[in-house]
Design an enzyme around this catalytic site. Structure first.
Site, PDB file in Angstrom:
ATOM      1  N   HIS A 322      -3.892   6.461  -7.221  1.00 53.56           N
ATOM      2  CA  HIS A 322      -4.384   5.258  -6.558  1.00 53.56           C
ATOM      3  C   HIS A 322      -4.919   4.162  -7.487  1.00 53.56           C
ATOM      4  CE1 HIS A 322      -5.235   2.960  -3.083  1.00 53.56           C
ATOM      5  NE2 HIS A 322      -5.612   3.930  -2.283  1.00 53.56           N
ATOM      6  N   SER A 438     -10.066   0.323   5.242  1.00 53.70           N
ATOM      7  CA  SER A 438      -9.589  -0.508   4.142  1.00 53.70           C
ATOM      8  C   SER A 438      -8.667  -1.610   4.663  1.00 53.70           C
ATOM      9  CB  SER A 438      -8.913   0.349   3.079  1.00 53.70           C
ATOM     10  OG  SER A 438      -7.604   0.606   3.436  1.00 53.70           O
TER      11      SER A 438
END
Length: 608
Positions: A322, A438
């Site tokens: 990520h 998010s």
């Protein structure tokens, strides 16, 4: 460019997010600290941040701090950071064969890579009004406008070009473990693919000397050779090392390098990407999630920018590291690979592999291990197995309605899903806790993500009405409460997408203070600040024709990792948790909450 929000807006938004989580006394204390910060040290830091941002117009104020946040984290990347997204099956069932699907997906991935590197990949654009902007005529016109002005032309029709600066890290990239802070490494000259099977590592070239792609039939032949190799699994599979604590792994990696493995590691790090071939079929969605989120630890290299995982029955998914990028880049890649490999597959079930000598083309990597490395692998395996054993994954599918019905009732589908999570947690644990959703800020240069804070005074009030005070409210009143939540959530989402959240701004100010050696302001030492950033419910959503399911591990040990999708007529949700939380029960409560919300919106009376 990503805007730096006004400090007073950030403080106001921060306090709004704190309100549902604190009692009156706690809130007063937090409010006092926040206003003190806003007038004093916070103001100075904010002015420095704005000045610094003005001097660095080539990037965004969050880029440096965000890379640091990921790369300095010492926890293992697997379960803590790497998410997964699994592909839908190929609509033509005979193409869901491991060898055929792997060949077709590799070819499509390479086509994507070559298109991107040649500068021909269509720009990623967010169309607010697709009837006007997502048309051939608009694309034809905008093509002739110089790039310095074309974005303005796009804005005029509500089309927002998205930042694509992360895309180059999709290929030939890996995260290298280093003491204190890892490094991202990319070598675009490398031409080989890394293939893992049964814990063994293989490489073969997929691009020739002239930069052309290997023939699909040759790729098929090499994969067939690997799939028919009877070599036993290694006694000490080195894949486990990439699941370790980053400092532990950094020291073991140095040992690997000193022990004569430099060339082999170089092959792993520079490979176009990692293909993991698993020797078993998928039983159900829970098994699918476990396979794609973590697998067995031996047949993955979690540090690669992504692992393309394909199981015995042709089920495919991606597990990605990520730090280098966010879901937007990976999702675009998945969408293109799915579309290309299903609509224009390079090989068919009737295709014969090329008659080439794969034993010469395919190189099996051999790692030289001393006793310290063997002990390191054994320990890494024990830790990995322990973490995986503690992890629970649960799923639900709610088939009583979805996006279409919610839009008909003029409420936001995302707001309803988030409200259901708030209601569920209240029903299960009798409290409201810090929640994270998010949101991409890719509409800005070098934007990453911003946080939407779904737990609000509105969701708390609405949840309490449904869970605790049902008899006191009419169906009309409950409908009004849902609409309130929807409006407020819509506003938060819009603000976050426009870079007007508060989380990244506060993060940037704290990072600046630390980097200048300034003592951490009292504001950040408030227990309420720590509590807000201990995200017990961490959520993320995505919807795509290519993706069947997505998920990630809990971000705190007493939390839930919630991946969800609101489809036209159903809602899917999968939850990860550790033993301190019951994910199965949370999903049962989520189902009940969705049922109640939908019934109220349909005008039905509900019972507790």
């Amino acid at each position: 460019r990503l805007p730096v929000p006004k400090l007073e807006d950030t403080i106001r938004r921060y306090l709004n997010a704190q309100k549902p989580l604190l009692n009156d006394d706690q809130f007063r204390k937090t409010e006092e600290l926040a206003h003190h910060f806003e007038k004093g040290i916070g103001r100075e830091l904010h002015e420095q941040l704005v000045a610094q941002d003005n001097q660095n117009k080539h990037t965004s104020y969050i880029t440096g701090p965000w890379f640091d946040m990921y790369l300095k984290a010492r926890e293992p990347v697997v379960l803590n950071f790497n998410p997964f997204m699994s592909f839908n099956p190929d609509p033509k069932s005979e193409y869901n064969d491991q060898l055929i699907r792997a060949t077709n997906m590799i070819v499509s991935a390479l086509r994507f890579m070559k298109t991107f590197r040649a500068g021909y990949l269509e720009p990623e654009v967010f169309h607010l009004n697709p009837e006007k902007s997502d048309t051939q005529i608009f694309k034809k016109i905008i093509r002739f406008v110089p790039s310095s002005l074309s974005w303005f032309g796009a804005y005029m029709v509500n089309a927002y070009p998205l930042d694509m600066s992360q895309y180059f890290r999709l290929f030939n990239s890996t995260r290298l473990p280093k003491l204190n802070r890892d490094e991202l490494y990319t070598d675009e000259k490398a031409k080989h693919l890394l293939v893992l099977r049964n814990g063994n590592f293989y490489v073969f070239d997929v691009i020739d000397r002239d930069g052309n792609m290997l023939k699909p039939s040759e790729i098929q032949a090499h994969l067939k050779y690997i799939l028919s190799d009877n070599s036993p699994a290694p006694a000490f599979p080195i894949g486990y090392l990439s699941s370790e604590n980053r400092d532990t792994w950094a020291l073991l990696r140095n040992n690997l390098l000193d022990n004569g493995n430099e060339a082999a590691l170089q092959k792993v790090d520079s490979a176009v990407f990692c293909l993991s071939l698993d020797d078993f079929p998928i039983k159900d969605f829970v098994h699918l999630s476990h396979t794609m989120l973590h697998g067995d630890g031996a047949n993955r290299w979690y540090d690669k920018s992504f692992n393309l995982i394909i199981t015995k029955d042709g089920t495919a998914g991606i597990n990605f590291e990520h730090s280098w990028g966010d879901g937007v880049a990976v999702l675009r890649f998945q969408n293109e690979v799915f579309k290309d490999s299903t609509k224009a597959p390079a090989i068919s079930p009737q295709s014969q592999p090329a008659s080439v000598d794969s034993s010469r083309a395919v190189q099996k990597l051999d790692f030289k291990l001393n006793d310290a490395l063997k002990a390191g692998i054994t320990k890494a395996k024990q830790k990995f197995d322990g973490s995986v054993e503690d992890l629970s994954l649960n799923l639900i599918q709610f088939h009583e309605g979805g996006k279409e019905l919610l839009k008909q009732k003029k409420v936001s589908p995302d707001a309803v899903a988030q409200l259901a999570f708030q209601m569920a947690f209240l029903r299960q644990y009798n409290q409201t806790v810090a929640t994270y959703e998010s949101c991409s800020t890719a509409a800005f240069k070098h934007g990453r993500t911003e946080t939407i804070r779904p737990a609000s005074v509105h969701t708390k009030k609405c949840s309490e009405a449904f869970v605790r005070e049902l008899s006191k409210h009419s169906t009309e009143e409950l409908q009004k409460l849902i609409v309130e939540c929807s409006k407020y959530h819509g506003r938060l989402t819009k603000e976050a997408a426009m870079g007007q959240g508060f989380d990244r701004h506060l993060f940037g100010l704290r990072y600046l203070a630390l980097s200048k050696g300034i003592a951490v302001p009292d504001f950040y030492q408030d227990q309420a600040y720590a509590q807000l950033n201990h995200n017990i419910i961490s959520t993320s959503t995505l919807l795509s024709p290519a993706v069947q399911l997505g998920g990630f591990g809990p971000v705190v040990s007493d939390g839930f990792g919630v991946g969800y999708q609101v489809h036209d007529d159903w809602i899917g949700c999968n939850v990860s948790s550790y033993p301190t939380r019951n994910g199965k029960e949370f999903l049962q409560c989520t189902y009940k909450s969705l049922e109640d919300i939908f019934n109220v919106l349909k005008g039905k009376k509900i019972s507790s």
